[in-house]
Every structure is written in structure tokens, then in C-alpha cells.
Write a protein that holds these residues in place. Structure first.
Motif, PDB file in Angstrom:
ATOM      1  N   LEU A  68      37.878  40.739  35.924  1.00 13.47           N
ATOM      2  CA  LEU A  68      38.731  39.586  35.615  1.00 13.47           C
ATOM      3  C   LEU A  68      38.229  38.353  36.358  1.00 13.47           C
ATOM      4  O   LEU A  68      38.169  37.264  35.791  1.00 13.47           O
ATOM      5  CB  LEU A  68      40.190  39.876  35.969  1.00 13.47           C
ATOM      6  CG  LEU A  68      40.927  40.850  35.054  1.00 13.47           C
ATOM      7  CD1 LEU A  68      42.278  41.231  35.653  1.00 13.47           C
ATOM      8  CD2 LEU A  68      41.094  40.282  33.654  1.00 13.47           C
ATOM      9  N   ALA A  69      37.845  38.530  37.628  1.00  8.23           N
ATOM     10  CA  ALA A  69      37.314  37.411  38.421  1.00  8.23           C
ATOM     11  C   ALA A  69      36.013  36.888  37.819  1.00  8.23           C
ATOM     12  O   ALA A  69      35.794  35.674  37.746  1.00  8.23           O
ATOM     13  CB  ALA A  69      37.101  37.841  39.869  1.00  8.23           C
ATOM     14  N   GLU A  70      35.162  37.788  37.362  1.00  9.24           N
ATOM     15  CA  GLU A  70      33.887  37.381  36.751  1.00  9.24           C
ATOM     16  C   GLU A  70      34.100  36.601  35.457  1.00  9.24           C
ATOM     17  O   GLU A  70      33.215  35.867  35.030  1.00  9.24           O
ATOM     18  CB  GLU A  70      33.029  38.613  36.452  1.00  9.24           C
ATOM     19  CG  GLU A  70      32.491  39.303  37.683  1.00  9.24           C
ATOM     20  CD  GLU A  70      31.860  40.661  37.378  1.00  9.24           C
ATOM     21  OE1 GLU A  70      31.666  40.990  36.179  1.00  9.24           O
ATOM     22  OE2 GLU A  70      31.577  41.399  38.333  1.00  9.24           O
ATOM     23  N   ASN A  71      35.246  36.790  34.838  1.00 15.11           N
ATOM     24  CA  ASN A  71      35.527  36.159  33.553  1.00 15.11           C
ATOM     25  C   ASN A  71      36.520  35.013  33.643  1.00 15.11           C
ATOM     26  O   ASN A  71      37.136  34.640  32.641  1.00 15.11           O
ATOM     27  CB  ASN A  71      36.027  37.221  32.563  1.00 15.11           C
ATOM     28  CG  ASN A  71      34.903  38.091  32.078  1.00 15.11           C
ATOM     29  OD1 ASN A  71      34.130  37.687  31.223  1.00 15.11           O
ATOM     30  ND2 ASN A  71      34.782  39.286  32.640  1.00 15.11           N
ATOM     31  N   GLY A  72      36.708  34.466  34.828  1.00 17.08           N
ATOM     32  CA  GLY A  72      37.538  33.280  34.972  1.00 17.08           C
ATOM     33  C   GLY A  72      38.918  33.525  35.559  1.00 17.08           C
ATOM     34  O   GLY A  72      39.743  32.619  35.541  1.00 17.08           O
ATOM     35  N   GLY A  73      39.153  34.700  36.066  1.00 16.55           N
ATOM     36  CA  GLY A  73      40.442  34.984  36.695  1.00 16.55           C
ATOM     37  C   GLY A  73      40.416  34.692  38.177  1.00 16.55           C
ATOM     38  O   GLY A  73      39.416  34.918  38.849  1.00 16.55           O
ATOM     39  N   LYS A  74      41.499  34.140  38.665  1.00 17.50           N
ATOM     40  CA  LYS A  74      41.655  33.901  40.104  1.00 17.50           C
ATOM     41  C   LYS A  74      42.454  35.086  40.633  1.00 17.50           C
ATOM     42  O   LYS A  74      43.610  35.291  40.268  1.00 17.50           O
ATOM     43  CB  LYS A  74      42.414  32.603  40.334  1.00 17.50           C
ATOM     44  CG  LYS A  74      42.635  32.280  41.792  1.00 17.50           C
ATOM     45  CD  LYS A  74      43.425  30.989  41.933  1.00 17.50           C
ATOM     46  CE  LYS A  74      43.878  30.826  43.370  1.00 17.50           C
ATOM     47  NZ  LYS A  74      44.894  29.780  43.498  1.00 17.50           N
ATOM     48  N   ILE A  75      41.832  35.884  41.484  1.00 17.69           N
ATOM     49  CA  ILE A  75      42.424  37.134  41.967  1.00 17.69           C
ATOM     50  C   ILE A  75      42.846  36.963  43.422  1.00 17.69           C
ATOM     51  O   ILE A  75      42.018  36.732  44.296  1.00 17.69           O
ATOM     52  CB  ILE A  75      41.425  38.306  41.875  1.00 17.69           C
ATOM     53  CG1 ILE A  75      40.760  38.364  40.498  1.00 17.69           C
ATOM     54  CG2 ILE A  75      42.090  39.612  42.242  1.00 17.69           C
ATOM     55  CD1 ILE A  75      41.693  38.620  39.349  1.00 17.69           C
ATOM     56  N   PRO A  76      44.142  37.102  43.702  1.00 18.55           N
ATOM     57  CA  PRO A  76      44.586  37.014  45.102  1.00 18.55           C
ATOM     58  C   PRO A  76      44.156  38.251  45.883  1.00 18.55           C
ATOM     59  O   PRO A  76      43.896  39.310  45.296  1.00 18.55           O
ATOM     60  CB  PRO A  76      46.112  36.946  44.981  1.00 18.55           C
ATOM     61  CG  PRO A  76      46.433  37.603  43.695  1.00 18.55           C
ATOM     62  CD  PRO A  76      45.271  37.332  42.783  1.00 18.55           C
ATOM     63  N   ASP A  77      44.065  38.121  47.178  1.00 15.96           N
ATOM     64  CA  ASP A  77      43.644  39.236  48.032  1.00 15.96           C
ATOM     65  C   ASP A  77      44.516  40.472  47.818  1.00 15.96           C
ATOM     66  O   ASP A  77      44.029  41.589  47.895  1.00 15.96           O
ATOM     67  CB  ASP A  77      43.675  38.831  49.505  1.00 15.96           C
ATOM     68  CG  ASP A  77      42.569  37.841  49.855  1.00 15.96           C
ATOM     69  OD1 ASP A  77      41.581  37.742  49.082  1.00 15.96           O
ATOM     70  OD2 ASP A  77      42.695  37.161  50.887  1.00 15.96           O
ATOM     71  N   SER A  78      45.787  40.268  47.516  1.00 13.60           N
ATOM     72  CA  SER A  78      46.700  41.401  47.342  1.00 13.60           C
ATOM     73  C   SER A  78      46.322  42.289  46.155  1.00 13.60           C
ATOM     74  O   SER A  78      46.764  43.427  46.074  1.00 13.60           O
ATOM     75  CB  SER A  78      48.132  40.898  47.158  1.00 13.60           C
ATOM     76  OG  SER A  78      48.234  40.110  45.976  1.00 13.60           O
ATOM     77  N   LEU A  79      45.497  41.787  45.252  1.00 10.60           N
ATOM     78  CA  LEU A  79      45.073  42.570  44.086  1.00 10.60           C
ATOM     79  C   LEU A  79      43.635  43.076  44.181  1.00 10.60           C
ATOM     80  O   LEU A  79      43.192  43.828  43.323  1.00 10.60           O
ATOM     81  CB  LEU A  79      45.216  41.734  42.800  1.00 10.60           C
ATOM     82  CG  LEU A  79      46.631  41.408  42.375  1.00 10.60           C
ATOM     83  CD1 LEU A  79      46.611  40.442  41.190  1.00 10.60           C
ATOM     84  CD2 LEU A  79      47.398  42.656  42.015  1.00 10.60           C
ATOM     85  N   LYS A  80      42.916  42.663  45.200  1.00 12.20           N
ATOM     86  CA  LYS A  80      41.495  43.017  45.300  1.00 12.20           C
ATOM     87  C   LYS A  80      41.257  44.430  45.811  1.00 12.20           C
ATOM     88  O   LYS A  80      40.180  44.976  45.609  1.00 12.20           O
ATOM     89  CB  LYS A  80      40.762  42.025  46.193  1.00 12.20           C
ATOM     90  CG  LYS A  80      40.619  40.670  45.549  1.00 12.20           C
ATOM     91  CD  LYS A  80      39.854  39.727  46.445  1.00 12.20           C
ATOM     92  CE  LYS A  80      39.746  38.359  45.788  1.00 12.20           C
ATOM     93  NZ  LYS A  80      39.098  37.395  46.669  1.00 12.20           N
ATOM     94  N   GLY A  81      42.212  45.022  46.469  1.00 12.77           N
ATOM     95  CA  GLY A  81      41.998  46.354  47.033  1.00 12.77           C
ATOM     96  C   GLY A  81      41.128  46.284  48.267  1.00 12.77           C
ATOM     97  O   GLY A  81      40.691  45.230  48.697  1.00 12.77           O
ATOM     98  N   GLN A  82      40.881  47.432  48.856  1.00  9.78           N
ATOM     99  CA  GLN A  82      40.080  47.469  50.083  1.00  9.78           C
ATOM    100  C   GLN A  82      38.635  47.625  49.775  1.00  9.78           C
ATOM    101  O   GLN A  82      38.152  48.141  48.896  1.00  9.78           O
ATOM    102  CB  GLN A  82      40.527  48.618  50.985  1.00  9.78           C
ATOM    103  CG  GLN A  82      41.781  48.312  51.733  1.00  9.78           C
ATOM    104  CD  GLN A  82      43.057  48.528  50.935  1.00  9.78           C
ATOM    105  OE1 GLN A  82      43.083  49.119  49.886  1.00  9.78           O
ATOM    106  NE2 GLN A  82      44.144  48.015  51.460  1.00  9.78           N
TER     107      GLN A  82
END
Length: 135
Positions: free
Chosen positions: A121-135
Motif C-alpha cells: 500500500l505504501a509503495e502504491n501511494g498509501g501513507k501508513i502510520p507506524d501502528s500499521l507497519k508491524g515489527q
């Protein structure tokens, strides 16, 4: 259309319409350039502006009674998006995203799938908050 493209479309379409009048969203969608067809045959366009995936998912969760643990669970994320969350669907998604971690359906694979979806999603234009990135 692949499973990931469906995920992306559901999130980005919701995010692109949020906070803007419908006529403006429709005009921007119509004017947006499209990307080449994906291997699954679907044409997917990157959003004109980054879509805040966290905000979109929070809005969907609020509208749907909480959304479970979509922040880290691929099963709950798929359910939140009103998609098939069965083992067969997750196996197909793992194949599509080239995720081969742990045995099919294990927590290890499910965590890797969620992380991979967020990265894509981030690679395709999504802004991903840290809470969704996982460890």
C-alpha cells in the motif's frame, strides 16, 4: 483483479472520497492517469495524493463496530474491507504477494501477510502510520 488490487481499491477509493465533495472526487478520479494493466488484468491507478490508510481504516472500523484487530491481523483487515478472509483467500494473497513465511494459515504467515500488504500500500501511494507497519 488480484486480491491485493481489491484491497488497494477499497482503501484508496474510500480515502479519495473522504473529506471531499462527491463531484470533486469524481472529477479527480476521471482525470487521474491510469497505470498499465496488472498481471491479473485489472487497471489500477495510484492516488493523486497519498491516502492516509490509518485514517481510512479507522473510519471503516468506526462505521462497522470496531473492526477487530485490523492493525495487525490480516484476517480482521480483510473482514473490515468486507472481503473473504478464509485460508484459501489468504493462501492466494500470499502467492500473489510472494509471501512464503511459515506454514499456511499460521500466525507467522498471517503477520507477514499483513506487513506485506501495508508495504505494498505504501509503495502504491498509501501513507501508513507506524501502528500499521508491524515489527
Amino acid at each position: 483483479m488480484g486480491i491485493f488490487n481489491t484491497i488497494m481499491d477499497k482503501i484508496f477509493q474510500h480515502g479519495s472520497a473522504a473529506g471531499r465533495p462527491a463531484a470533486v472526487a469524481a472529477a479527480q478520479t476521471a482525470a487521474a492517469p491510469t497505470a498499465p494493466a496488472s498481471p491479473g488484468g485489472a487497471v489500477t491507478a495510484a492516488p493523486a495524493q497519498p491516502v492516509d490508510v490509518g485514517v481510512v481504516l479507522d473510519q471503516l472500523a468506526a462505521a462497522n463496530g470496531g473492526g477487530g484487530n485490523y492493525q495487525s491481523s490480516i484476517v480482521d483487515l480483510l473482514k473490515l474491507l468486507d472481503m473473504d478472509s478464509s485460508l484459501a483467500a489468504r493462501k492466494a494473497l500470499a502467492t500473489e504477494l510472494n509471501v512464503h513465511v511459515g506454514a499456511d494459515g499460521t500466525a507467522e504467515e498471517n503477520v507477514a501477510l499483513h506487513k506485506s500488504v501495508m508495504q505494498k500500500l505504501a509503495e502504491n501511494g498509501g501513507k501508513i502510520p507506524d501502528s500499521l507497519k508491524g515489527q
